[in-house]
Motif scaffolding. Structure first.
Motif, PDB file in Angstrom:
ATOM      1  N   LYS A  97      27.444  72.873  22.945  1.00  0.00           N
ATOM      2  CA  LYS A  97      28.109  71.752  22.290  1.00  0.00           C
ATOM      3  C   LYS A  97      28.925  71.020  23.349  1.00  0.00           C
ATOM      4  CE  LYS A  97      31.163  70.720  18.341  1.00  0.00           C
ATOM      5  NZ  LYS A  97      31.967  71.343  17.255  1.00  0.00           N
ATOM      6  N   ARG A  98      28.639  69.742  23.559  1.00  0.00           N
ATOM      7  CA  ARG A  98      29.301  68.953  24.592  1.00  0.00           C
ATOM      8  C   ARG A  98      30.585  68.350  24.015  1.00  0.00           C
ATOM      9  NH1 ARG A  98      23.735  65.651  25.935  1.00  0.00           N
ATOM     10  NH2 ARG A  98      22.502  67.450  26.666  1.00  0.00           N
TER      11      ARG A  98
ATOM     12  N   ILE B 253      23.109  71.348  28.745  1.00  0.00           N
ATOM     13  CA  ILE B 253      24.415  70.906  29.242  1.00  0.00           C
ATOM     14  C   ILE B 253      24.378  69.431  29.575  1.00  0.00           C
ATOM     15  CG2 ILE B 253      25.990  71.103  31.231  1.00  0.00           C
ATOM     16  CD1 ILE B 253      25.591  74.109  31.115  1.00  0.00           C
TER      17      ILE B 253
ATOM     18  N   TRP C 142      26.439  66.768  34.063  1.00  0.00           N
ATOM     19  CA  TRP C 142      27.875  67.065  34.068  1.00  0.00           C
ATOM     20  C   TRP C 142      28.628  66.268  35.129  1.00  0.00           C
ATOM     21  CZ3 TRP C 142      29.306  68.669  38.818  1.00  0.00           C
ATOM     22  CH2 TRP C 142      28.343  69.281  39.628  1.00  0.00           C
TER      23      TRP C 142
ATOM     24  N   LYS D 176      34.249  67.329  31.804  1.00  0.00           N
ATOM     25  CA  LYS D 176      34.175  67.617  30.364  1.00  0.00           C
ATOM     26  C   LYS D 176      34.003  69.119  30.127  1.00  0.00           C
ATOM     27  CE  LYS D 176      34.501  63.326  29.166  1.00  0.00           C
ATOM     28  NZ  LYS D 176      33.404  62.599  28.504  1.00  0.00           N
TER      29      LYS D 176
ATOM     30  N   TYR E 131      32.355  72.313  27.944  1.00  0.00           N
ATOM     31  CA  TYR E 131      31.146  72.664  27.209  1.00  0.00           C
ATOM     32  C   TYR E 131      31.377  73.962  26.452  1.00  0.00           C
ATOM     33  CZ  TYR E 131      29.120  69.214  30.321  1.00  0.00           C
ATOM     34  OH  TYR E 131      28.874  68.051  31.009  1.00  0.00           O
TER      35      TYR E 131
END
Length: 290
Positions: A107-108, A141, A144, A157, A159
């Motif tokens: 889940k980002r 992912i 990134w 961010k 994750y």
């Protein structure tokens, strides 16, 4: 490219009668660096004889096997549950992959502070599953980093990663992860299992392998006994995740074969009238190898 079979018995693969000439001519082209002048790749010598191999996958397909066509042997094997993350070692690639054999998901998050993400954030939301063929477009992912330089800058961010399930469907739990940066050929990450203190780790690229394999348990560690050197194998017999989209929206584990992304390319020939013993180099279409 991947080849798959649904989760059915028997739990073994049989490669029926192949000769090194035919399998390399129709399905496999060894990858060559652009630094070298192109030349014809000769198949390994085995007197032109057909060979048969049986890959015993075992109960519940617990292990994965790295196989060499040249020697007709399994050169390495390991539990498919042995690792969690894979750090890309290919030049100009910075992807971090999940162990798709465990049906992991991501889940980002929009947050950049690790402490701001809690177990409550694991409820609901959009989760990304990674598909087995290691195509960057299906990387769970995702990208990134910002920019395209040789040392990318992390977007910072967070994750949320669900660590997959065992044979009975029981969850291995969650971690939250932040990619700090990539410098001096090293990935830098910080992660937490929501219980113990945050852990930071560096993973250096290794140009003799496709990926570096990482397990989050304990203090975290790199495992160099998973994938053999990339010049030593052609096919990997394993499990991996596919995803049925609308209207089903469910992940599904299949058992199949992945080719070595640094060494072998392949395609499924659509001509169903071909007979194995009649296949020749003239049947090869190099334009659709992948």
């Amino acid at each position: 490219m991947r080849y798959k079979t649904q989760d059915s018995r028997p739990t073994s693969f049989r490669i029926f009668e192949f000769s090194n000439f035919r399998i390399f001519a129709l399905l496999i082209l060894l990858g060559m660096s652009s630094c070298f002048k192109e030349k014809t790749i000769a198949p390994p010598t085995n007197n032109g004889q057909n060979q048969t191999a049986v890959i015993e996958m075992g109960p519940q397909y617990a292990n994965q096997f790295f196989y060499s066509l040249a020697t007709n042997t399994v050169v390495a094997q390991n539990s498919r549950f042995a690792y969690d993350l894979m750090f890309d070692c290919h030049a100009a690639s910075f992807n971090i992959w999940l162990n798709t054999a465990k049906q992991m998901r991501v889940k980002r998050m929009n947050q950049t502070d690790l402490d701001s993400v809690t177990l409550n954030d694991t409820i609901g939301g959009v989760w990304h599953y990674e598909l087995g063929e290691f195509n960057p477009d299906s990387n769970a992912i995702g990208k990134w980093w910002d920019g395209t330089s040789s040392e990318p800058t992390s977007a910072g961010k967070i994750y949320l990663i669900q660590l997959g399930v065992d044979d009975e469907g029981n969850s291995f739990g969650y971690i939250k992860l932040k990619v700090n940066d990539f410098t001096a050929n090293n990935y830098s990450i910080t992660y937490s299992d929501f219980i113990s203190a945050d852990k930071s780790f560096y993973a250096a690229k290794d140009d003799t392998r496709n990926y570096r394999y990482f397990v989050v348990a304990g203090n975290g560690s790199l495992l160099d006994n998973i994938e053999p050197p990339k010049t030593e194998w052609d096919l990997c017999f394993t499990r991996y995740t596919i995803f049925f989209y609308d209207p089903y929206n469910i992940p599904y584990l299949v058992t199949g074969v992945l080719n070595n992304p640094s060494r072998a390319t392949a395609y499924l020939d659509a001509d169903t009238t071909l007979i194995y013993d009649t296949v020749s180099i003239s049947n090869l279409d190099v334009n659709i190898l992948s």
